[in-house]
Design a protein around this motif. Structure first.
Motif, mmCIF file in Angstrom:
data_model
loop_
_atom_site.group_PDB
_atom_site.id
_atom_site.type_symbol
_atom_site.label_atom_id
_atom_site.label_comp_id
_atom_site.label_asym_id
_atom_site.label_seq_id
_atom_site.Cartn_x
_atom_site.Cartn_y
_atom_site.Cartn_z
ATOM 1 N N VAL A 63 0.834 -1.204 0.000
ATOM 2 C CA VAL A 63 0.000 0.000 0.000
ATOM 3 C C VAL A 63 0.871 1.258 0.000
ATOM 4 C CG1 VAL A 63 -1.669 1.309 1.397
ATOM 5 C CG2 VAL A 63 -2.001 -1.143 1.029
ATOM 6 N N GLU A 64 1.922 1.264 0.800
ATOM 7 C CA GLU A 64 2.859 2.400 0.800
ATOM 8 C C GLU A 64 3.410 2.613 -0.617
ATOM 9 O OE1 GLU A 64 3.952 4.447 3.333
ATOM 10 O OE2 GLU A 64 3.330 3.405 5.158
ATOM 11 N N ARG A 65 3.832 1.518 -1.244
ATOM 12 C CA ARG A 65 4.412 1.598 -2.591
ATOM 13 C C ARG A 65 3.402 2.150 -3.586
ATOM 14 N NH1 ARG A 65 7.956 -2.281 -6.375
ATOM 15 N NH2 ARG A 65 9.390 -1.902 -4.676
ATOM 16 N N VAL A 66 2.209 1.609 -3.588
ATOM 17 C CA VAL A 66 1.205 2.014 -4.573
ATOM 18 C C VAL A 66 0.835 3.485 -4.413
ATOM 19 C CG1 VAL A 66 -1.217 1.712 -5.268
ATOM 20 C CG2 VAL A 66 0.266 -0.277 -5.004
ATOM 21 N N TRP A 67 0.483 3.902 -3.203
ATOM 22 C CA TRP A 67 -0.024 5.265 -3.031
ATOM 23 C C TRP A 67 1.052 6.330 -3.185
ATOM 24 C CZ3 TRP A 67 -4.628 6.685 -3.931
ATOM 25 C CH2 TRP A 67 -5.674 5.803 -3.755
ATOM 26 N N PHE A 68 2.228 6.100 -2.649
ATOM 27 C CA PHE A 68 3.243 7.147 -2.709
ATOM 28 C C PHE A 68 4.098 7.072 -3.963
ATOM 29 C CE2 PHE A 68 2.177 7.168 1.784
ATOM 30 C CZ PHE A 68 2.006 8.525 1.998
ATOM 31 N N ARG A 69 4.576 5.894 -4.313
ATOM 32 C CA ARG A 69 5.499 5.779 -5.437
ATOM 33 C C ARG A 69 4.784 5.718 -6.776
ATOM 34 N NH1 ARG A 69 10.056 1.477 -4.001
ATOM 35 N NH2 ARG A 69 10.933 2.422 -5.878
ATOM 36 N N ILE A 70 3.758 4.897 -6.864
ATOM 37 C CA ILE A 70 3.085 4.705 -8.149
ATOM 38 C C ILE A 70 2.054 5.801 -8.409
ATOM 39 C CG2 ILE A 70 1.620 3.150 -9.491
ATOM 40 C CD1 ILE A 70 3.099 0.790 -8.089
ATOM 41 N N LEU A 72 1.135 8.796 -6.385
ATOM 42 C CA LEU A 72 1.542 10.181 -6.156
ATOM 43 C C LEU A 72 2.723 10.587 -7.021
ATOM 44 C CD1 LEU A 72 1.072 12.795 -4.570
ATOM 45 C CD2 LEU A 72 2.592 11.898 -2.786
ATOM 46 N N ASP A 73 3.779 9.769 -7.063
ATOM 47 C CA ASP A 73 5.006 10.150 -7.760
ATOM 48 C C ASP A 73 5.070 9.669 -9.207
ATOM 49 O OD1 ASP A 73 7.446 11.607 -7.481
ATOM 50 O OD2 ASP A 73 8.544 9.710 -7.412
ATOM 51 N N GLY A 74 4.190 8.751 -9.589
ATOM 52 C CA GLY A 74 4.149 8.298 -10.979
ATOM 53 C C GLY A 74 5.227 7.313 -11.378
ATOM 54 N N GLU A 75 5.888 6.667 -10.408
ATOM 55 C CA GLU A 75 6.932 5.699 -10.739
ATOM 56 C C GLU A 75 6.340 4.509 -11.491
ATOM 57 O OE1 GLU A 75 9.748 4.486 -7.695
ATOM 58 O OE2 GLU A 75 9.359 6.340 -6.596
ATOM 59 N N ASP A 76 7.099 3.995 -12.431
ATOM 60 C CA ASP A 76 6.686 2.820 -13.195
ATOM 61 C C ASP A 76 7.422 1.605 -12.624
ATOM 62 O OD1 ASP A 76 5.552 1.174 -15.086
ATOM 63 O OD2 ASP A 76 6.955 1.731 -16.675
ATOM 64 N N ILE A 77 6.862 1.037 -11.568
ATOM 65 C CA ILE A 77 7.472 -0.090 -10.864
ATOM 66 C C ILE A 77 6.407 -1.164 -10.637
ATOM 67 C CG2 ILE A 77 9.328 1.197 -9.745
ATOM 68 C CD1 ILE A 77 7.535 1.445 -7.261
ATOM 69 N N PRO A 78 6.823 -2.417 -10.483
ATOM 70 C CA PRO A 78 5.837 -3.479 -10.256
ATOM 71 C C PRO A 78 5.268 -3.431 -8.849
ATOM 72 C CG PRO A 78 8.049 -4.373 -10.149
ATOM 73 C CD PRO A 78 8.187 -2.927 -10.561
ATOM 74 N N ARG A 79 4.126 -4.041 -8.698
ATOM 75 C CA ARG A 79 3.542 -4.206 -7.372
ATOM 76 C C ARG A 79 4.366 -5.254 -6.631
ATOM 77 N NH1 ARG A 79 -2.460 -5.516 -8.117
ATOM 78 N NH2 ARG A 79 -3.226 -3.698 -7.030
ATOM 79 N N LEU A 80 4.303 -5.217 -5.316
ATOM 80 C CA LEU A 80 5.066 -6.157 -4.494
ATOM 81 C C LEU A 80 4.403 -7.528 -4.424
ATOM 82 C CD1 LEU A 80 6.028 -3.835 -1.507
ATOM 83 C CD2 LEU A 80 7.582 -4.796 -3.207
ATOM 84 N N TRP A 81 5.218 -8.517 -4.082
ATOM 85 C CA TRP A 81 4.802 -9.878 -3.730
ATOM 86 C C TRP A 81 4.081 -10.611 -4.870
ATOM 87 C CZ3 TRP A 81 7.770 -9.211 0.084
ATOM 88 C CH2 TRP A 81 7.666 -8.120 0.940
ATOM 89 N N GLY A 82 4.268 -10.162 -6.106
ATOM 90 C CA GLY A 82 3.610 -10.816 -7.227
ATOM 91 C C GLY A 82 2.132 -10.490 -7.326
ATOM 92 N N LYS A 83 1.734 -9.338 -6.755
ATOM 93 C CA LYS A 83 0.326 -8.961 -6.741
ATOM 94 C C LYS A 83 -0.213 -8.629 -8.128
ATOM 95 C CE LYS A 83 -1.427 -6.451 -3.429
ATOM 96 N NZ LYS A 83 -2.551 -7.224 -2.902
ATOM 97 N N VAL A 125 -1.741 17.323 -6.957
ATOM 98 C CA VAL A 125 -2.526 16.214 -7.499
ATOM 99 C C VAL A 125 -1.566 15.113 -7.930
ATOM 100 C CG1 VAL A 125 -4.110 15.530 -9.351
ATOM 101 C CG2 VAL A 125 -4.387 17.739 -8.213
ATOM 102 N N SER A 126 -1.956 13.896 -7.660
ATOM 103 C CA SER A 126 -1.120 12.740 -7.993
ATOM 104 C C SER A 126 -0.820 12.694 -9.487
ATOM 105 C CB SER A 126 -1.817 11.450 -7.553
ATOM 106 O OG SER A 126 -3.057 11.296 -8.222
ATOM 107 N N LYS A 127 0.312 12.090 -9.831
ATOM 108 C CA LYS A 127 0.707 11.970 -11.225
ATOM 109 C C LYS A 127 -0.077 10.883 -11.953
ATOM 110 C CE LYS A 127 5.268 13.908 -10.547
ATOM 111 N NZ LYS A 127 6.715 13.678 -10.529
ATOM 112 N N ARG A 128 -0.664 9.976 -11.193
ATOM 113 C CA ARG A 128 -1.512 8.928 -11.770
ATOM 114 C C ARG A 128 -2.847 8.925 -11.054
ATOM 115 N NH1 ARG A 128 2.144 3.576 -12.862
ATOM 116 N NH2 ARG A 128 3.726 4.624 -14.095
ATOM 117 N N GLN A 129 -3.844 8.483 -11.767
ATOM 118 C CA GLN A 129 -5.169 8.360 -11.166
ATOM 119 C C GLN A 129 -5.329 7.005 -10.492
ATOM 120 O OE1 GLN A 129 -7.876 9.060 -14.466
ATOM 121 N NE2 GLN A 129 -8.079 11.205 -13.852
#
Length: 168
Positions: A63-70, A72-83, A125-129
């Motif tokens: 959840v930390e990764r998705v909301w802040f990195r993906i 809010l910040d728009g990073e193009d990274i995979p979800r954790l744990w094979g989600k 505003v977040s970089k991604r919706q």
């Protein structure tokens, strides 16, 4: 249980309040997990739920990764744990998961979230919706407090079931 949380102040500006309450709830999860073995951290709640304290740590790292990195910040990274392939992997796949790795990942995601958050105005505003909606940084912080508060309630029950420990 070791409790080194710093209570949020009663008076402060909005950013300080939001950050302190989020950190309080992050610390609460750590307190609920403190002093338990890997086996105890993997202990499930009650069928049909696959929830465990280790699953909660993995979920909140995600959840930390998705909301802040993906989002809010728009990073193009995979979800954790094979989600990406298994949406409930954070909870379902804990039997062979390493608690050490999960906690290290969770702490690293928190640190990255803090770095991102520190550099973004609350009204930004977040970089991604998310689900087709724009999100403000402020909304994300409030949502994260809610997310942790809800799951800390689960953690209370799990910890009490494991060894009878209770507390705020």
């Amino acid at each position: 249980m070791i409790d080194d949380r710093v209570p949020p102040p009663f008076i402060g500006d909005e950013r300080a309040m939001l950050n302190n309450w989020l950190d309080w709830h992050r610390g609460t999860l750590a307190v609920k997990c403190a002093g338990l073995s890997e086996e105890q951290l993997r202990e499930r709640s009650a069928p049909p739920s696959s929830m465990s304290l280790l699953g909660l740590v993995r979920h909140l790292a995600h959840v930390e990764r998705v909301w802040f990195r993906i989002i809010l910040d728009g990073e193009d990274i995979p979800r954790l744990w094979g989600k990406d392939a298994a949406p409930n992997a954070d909870f379902d796949d804990v039997d062979g998961a390493s608690a050490e790795e999960a906690f290290a990942t969770w702490r690293a995601e928190i640190e990255r979230a803090r770095e991102i958050s520190a550099g973004v105005p609350l009204d930004a505003v977040s970089k991604r919706q998310r689900h087709g909606q724009d999100c403000s940084h402020r909304w994300i912080l409030v949502h994260m407090i809610e997310e942790y508060a809800r799951h800390n309630g689960h953690a209370d029950l799990l910890r009490e079931r494991i060894d009878g420990a209770t507390g705020e």
